[in-house]
Design a protein around this motif. Structure first.
Motif, PDB file in Angstrom:
ATOM      1  N   TYR A   1       0.861  -1.186   0.000  1.00 57.30           N
ATOM      2  CA  TYR A   1       0.000   0.000   0.000  1.00 57.30           C
ATOM      3  C   TYR A   1       0.891   1.228   0.000  1.00 57.30           C
ATOM      4  O   TYR A   1       2.104   1.142   0.234  1.00 57.30           O
TER       5      TYR A   1
ATOM      6  N   ASN B   1      -0.278   7.755   0.785  1.00 56.62           N
ATOM      7  CA  ASN B   1      -0.513   8.922  -0.058  1.00 56.62           C
ATOM      8  C   ASN B   1      -1.997   9.043  -0.361  1.00 56.62           C
ATOM      9  O   ASN B   1      -2.397   9.211  -1.508  1.00 56.62           O
ATOM     10  N   ARG B   2      -2.811   8.939   0.677  1.00 54.87           N
ATOM     11  CA  ARG B   2      -4.256   8.958   0.475  1.00 54.87           C
ATOM     12  C   ARG B   2      -4.746  10.371   0.250  1.00 54.87           C
ATOM     13  O   ARG B   2      -4.393  11.301   0.971  1.00 54.87           O
TER      14      ARG B   2
ATOM     15  N   ASP C   1      -5.681   5.584  -7.578  1.00 55.84           N
ATOM     16  CA  ASP C   1      -6.551   6.547  -6.904  1.00 55.84           C
ATOM     17  C   ASP C   1      -5.904   7.915  -6.795  1.00 55.84           C
ATOM     18  O   ASP C   1      -6.569   8.956  -6.980  1.00 55.84           O
ATOM     19  N   ASN C   2      -4.609   7.964  -6.511  1.00 61.93           N
ATOM     20  CA  ASN C   2      -3.925   9.243  -6.367  1.00 61.93           C
ATOM     21  C   ASN C   2      -3.846   9.993  -7.688  1.00 61.93           C
ATOM     22  O   ASN C   2      -4.017  11.218  -7.738  1.00 61.93           O
TER      23      ASN C   2
END
Length: 208
Positions: free
Chosen positions: A5, A8-9, A87-88
Motif C-alpha cells: 500500500y 498517499n491517500r 486513486d492518487n
C-alpha cells in the motif's frame, strides 16, 4: 519488491479506478466462464500485423485488449497495481481526464509493443497501468510505498520503487522473457510520464 500500500491517500472516491477494476473482472468472468476463451481472445486481442493491415477494422482491439487477461494471476497482479497507484492519479486529474489518460496510455503501450516488441497477440491492462505508474512517479516521487522487500515490509519512496520497476522491465525485455509484453510496460510508463502534465487539474491554494 511487491507493493502492499502507499501512504498517499487523497480525499477522493476513485470511481473510475473502481469501475475499471469491475469491468476487468466482469470481462474475465465472461471470457473464462460464460463463453469460449479462445474465440474471445482471438477476436479481441491486439495483434499488430492485423491492425496495421486493416486499421479501420481493427482499431477497437486497441481498447478491448486492455480488458482481457490470460490467467487469474495476470488479472490479480494488474488490478492490485491499479488499486494502489490509480486513486492518487485520478485525484489529481479528475475522473474524466483520468479515464482518457488511462485509455490513451493503453493505446500508446500497444503501439510501442507492436513496433518494437514483435507481433504476438497482446492482452492485459498492464500497458495502461504502466502509464498510471509513469504519472505517479512524476506527481508523487516522495510518496512512500510500503513493499515486501524479501519478507520484510519496508517504506520505499515512489521514485526508487517505480524507478526500480522501470529498470526491471528494461532488463527483462533484453533477456527475452517469453509471454510478457515488456515493451508495452516501457512504452506506457514513458508515455504516462510525458503526458501527465497535460491531464492534471491545477491545484488551487487559499490565501492565508
Amino acid at each position: 519488491m511487491f507493493p502492499l500500500y502507499d501512504l498517499n491517500r487523497l480525499p477522493i472516491r476513485p470511481v473510475v479506478v473502481y469501475s475499471l477494476i469491475l469491468l476487468n473482472f466482469l470481462a474475465f468472468i465472461y471470457t473464462y466462464f460464460l463463453t469460449d476463451p479462445a474465440q474471445v481472445l482471438s477476436a479481441y486481442a491486439f495483434v499488430p500485423s492485423r491492425f496495421f493491415a486493416d486499421p479501420s477494422g481493427q482499431w477497437a482491439t486497441l481498447f478491448t485488449s486492455m480488458f482481457l487477461h490470460g490467467s487469474i494471476a495476470h488479472i490479480l497482479g494488474n488490478m492490485w497495481f491499479l488499486w494502489i497507484f490509480g486513486d492518487n492519479v485520478e485525484a489529481r486529474m479528475g475522473h474524466g481526464r483520468f479515464l482518457v489518460f488511462y485509455l490513451l496510455g493503453g493505446v500508446i503501450a500497444a503501439f510501442f509493443q507492436g513496433l518494437i516488441g514483435g507481433d504476438a497477440p497482446m492482452i492485459g491492462a498492464s500497458g495502461a497501468i504502466s502509464a498510471v505508474l509513469g504519472a505517479y512517479i512524476v506527481l508523487f516521487p516522495r510518496a512512500l510505498i510500503f513493499s515486501l522487500v524479501g519478507f520484510f515490509p519496508l517504506p520505499v519512496p515512489a521514485l526508487i520503487y517505480l524507478g526500480y520497476w522501470a529498470l526491471l522491465q528494461l532488463w527483462q525485455s533484453a533477456g527475452g522473457v517469453p509471454g510478457i509484453a515488456f515493451w508495452a510496460h516501457i512504452g506506457g510508463f514513458i508515455g504516462g510520464a510525458l503526458l501527465v502534465r497535460f491531464f492534471i487539474v491545477p491545484q488551487r491554494y487559499r490565501r492565508p
